[in-house]
Design a protein around this motif. Structure first.
Motif, short mmCIF file in Angstrom:
data_model
loop_
_atom_site.label_atom_id
_atom_site.label_comp_id
_atom_site.label_asym_id
_atom_site.label_seq_id
_atom_site.Cartn_x
_atom_site.Cartn_y
_atom_site.Cartn_z
N VAL A 4 4.52 37.38 11.34
CA VAL A 4 5.67 36.99 10.51
C VAL A 4 6.49 35.97 11.29
O VAL A 4 6.68 36.13 12.50
N PHE A 5 6.94 34.93 10.60
CA PHE A 5 7.87 33.99 11.23
C PHE A 5 9.01 33.71 10.28
O PHE A 5 8.80 33.53 9.07
N SER A 6 10.23 33.67 10.80
CA SER A 6 11.33 33.15 10.00
C SER A 6 12.41 32.61 10.92
O SER A 6 12.43 32.89 12.11
N ILE A 39 16.03 31.01 16.18
CA ILE A 39 17.34 30.40 15.93
C ILE A 39 17.06 28.91 15.86
O ILE A 39 16.76 28.27 16.88
N VAL A 40 17.08 28.36 14.65
CA VAL A 40 16.53 27.01 14.48
C VAL A 40 17.62 25.95 14.71
O VAL A 40 18.11 25.32 13.80
N ASP A 41 17.91 25.76 16.01
CA ASP A 41 18.97 24.80 16.36
C ASP A 41 18.57 23.36 16.07
O ASP A 41 19.43 22.53 15.76
N LEU A 128 9.57 19.84 9.94
CA LEU A 128 9.86 20.64 11.13
C LEU A 128 9.74 22.12 10.78
O LEU A 128 9.21 22.92 11.56
N MET A 129 10.18 22.48 9.60
CA MET A 129 10.08 23.88 9.17
C MET A 129 8.60 24.28 9.02
O MET A 129 8.20 25.38 9.42
N ALA A 130 7.78 23.37 8.50
CA ALA A 130 6.34 23.66 8.39
C ALA A 130 5.75 23.85 9.77
O ALA A 130 4.95 24.77 10.01
N PRO A 142 9.41 35.64 5.49
CA PRO A 142 10.50 36.19 4.68
C PRO A 142 11.68 35.22 4.62
O PRO A 142 12.24 34.85 5.65
N VAL A 143 12.02 34.80 3.41
CA VAL A 143 13.13 33.85 3.23
C VAL A 143 13.83 34.14 1.91
O VAL A 143 13.30 34.85 1.04
N GLY A 144 15.00 33.53 1.74
CA GLY A 144 15.69 33.57 0.46
C GLY A 144 15.04 32.57 -0.51
O GLY A 144 14.23 31.74 -0.11
N1 TRP Z 1 15.15 25.99 6.47
C1 TRP Z 1 15.54 27.36 6.65
C2 TRP Z 1 16.95 27.57 6.04
O1 TRP Z 1 17.76 26.71 6.01
C3 TRP Z 1 15.55 27.75 8.09
C4 TRP Z 1 14.19 27.64 8.70
C5 TRP Z 1 13.78 26.71 9.60
C6 TRP Z 1 13.09 28.51 8.45
N2 TRP Z 1 12.48 26.94 9.93
C7 TRP Z 1 12.03 28.03 9.27
C8 TRP Z 1 12.89 29.62 7.64
C9 TRP Z 1 10.77 28.63 9.24
C10 TRP Z 1 11.62 30.22 7.64
C11 TRP Z 1 10.58 29.73 8.43
O2 TRP Z 1 17.24 28.65 5.66
#
Ligand code: TRP
Ligand code: AMP
Length: 327
Positions: A4-6, A39-41, A128-130, A142-144
């Motif tokens: 799992v990654f988020s 923590i996606v800084d 970058l998220m991919a 898991p995301v909104g």
């Molecule tokens: N883009 C997501 C947001 O704004 C944050 C995010 C960055 C993310 N990289 C991710 C979420 C990878 C899930 C997987 O909420």
């Protein structure tokens, strides 16, 4: 074990939308999956950030991850910029994706609307998220609900890459809750609860005081009726409050409707204040303890070590497929 990654951006305060839509679910996954929570800084700096605030928010988010119940002995917690492979894979994927597909991203359209200048980073943000996701051979994300389109793009990029270069990436699947994946603003139930909303009563932050929580809930928009009934289309404000009540108390929507039959919104809202305050109180006291204990730095160092080990192997595999010389 499935991966799992988020990630969550260390921008401003974390609100109950983030908690219900994402972070609370991270906690539920940690016992059964190999979880990486980041923590996606690097994502945060796609829009202007005050350096001091970015620094503090990053460490606070780490403490909050632990305060909600993420156990560093089970999950890998780390800061994105501590793992250079994220930026590197992002570049490789940028060279395998198209302007047209990024132009379709609704979040970019929303975030750039009315701005005089927009960074190229905001445009390439979904890549970058991919990269974040694909670097860990992730099965589930898991995301909104607001991240659904970004997840679809991630899958498209991964499938296309695999077709071009041979099996390189695991194709990830979004984990979006049927319920609570889009918590709405308290002051306008047609908009999602958002960190960037300047009205502090539009949201409840996880670190809000009981009196602030009370004020925000008592002010929350409802409608001109007085019936506590779940009907998203006709009663979006009340339905949003019922969703928060349901997720934080465990009481079903039917039970909530039954409990407040004929009682009007006042009692319902007062009880909701109790529900929210008692859900957040233990998080807030753990948060203070964790900050005082000084363990955040150690957890993040160990987390980035593991994240670097796992992701470097995958980056290497991908670079070989693309024809880069590696020794
Ligand atoms: N883009 C997501 C947001 O704004 C944050 C995010 C960055 C993310 N990289 C991710 C979420 C990878 C899930 C997987 O909420
Ligand atoms: P962000 O703060 O943008 O990094 O978001 C962190 C996580 O919270 C992501 O998985 C988002 O999809 C989720 N999220 C953000 N806002 C909401 C909301 N209003 N309701 C539910 N989930 C949300």
């Amino acid at each position: 074990m499935k991966r799992v990654f988020s990630g969550v951006q260390p921008t401003s305060q974390i609100h109950i939308g983030n908690y219900i839509g994402a972070i609370k679910r991270f906690v539920e996954l940690q016992n059964d999956m190999d979880c990486f929570f980041c923590i996606v800084d690097l994502h945060s700096v796609t829009v202007p950030q005050d350096p001091k605030e970015l620094y503090e928010n990053s460490l606070q988010l780490a403490a909050l991850y632990m305060a909600v119940g993420l156990d560093p002995s089970k999950v890998t917690l780390f800061i994105q910029s501590h793992v250079p492979a994220h930026a590197e894979l992002s570049w490789l994927l940028q060279c395998n994706s198209y302007m047209g597909e990024l132009n379709r991203m609704t979040q970019f359209k929303e975030k750039s609307l009315g701005k005089d200048t927009v960074t190229t980073g905001l445009f390439t943000y979904p890549i970058l998220m991919a990269a974040d996701i694909l670097l860990y051979d992730t099965h589930y994300v898991p995301v909104g609900n607001d991240q659904k389109q970004h997840l679809e793009l991630c899958r498209d990029i991964a499938i296309r890459f695999n077709n071009k270069y041979g099996e390189s990436f695991v194709i990830p699947e979004p984990l979006i809750a049927k319920f609570g994946a889009r918590i709405m603003s308290l002051d306008d139930a047609t908009k999602k609860m958002s960190k960037s909303n300047e009205n502090k009563h539009s949201k409840i932050n996880l670190l809000d005081s009981p009196s602030k929580i009370k004020k925000s809930i008592m002010k929350a928009v409802t409608d001109s009726e007085s019936e506590v009934r779940f009907d998203v289309e006709n009663k979006p404000g009340v339905s949003n409050l019922m969703t928060i009540y349901n997720v934080l108390s465990g009481m079903s929507l039917d039970e909530i409707e039954g409990k407040y039959k004929g009682m009007g919104y006042g009692t319902f809202k007062k009880d909701l204040v109790e529900v929210v305050v008692s859900a957040l109180e233990p998080i807030q006291s753990r948060y203070e303890e964790i900050l005082k204990s000084g363990e955040v730095e150690k957890v993040l160092k160990e987390g980035s070590q593991r994240a670097n080990e796992v992701s470097n192997k995958i980056l290497d595999r991908v670079k070989k497929k693309m024809g880069f010389v590696t020794f």
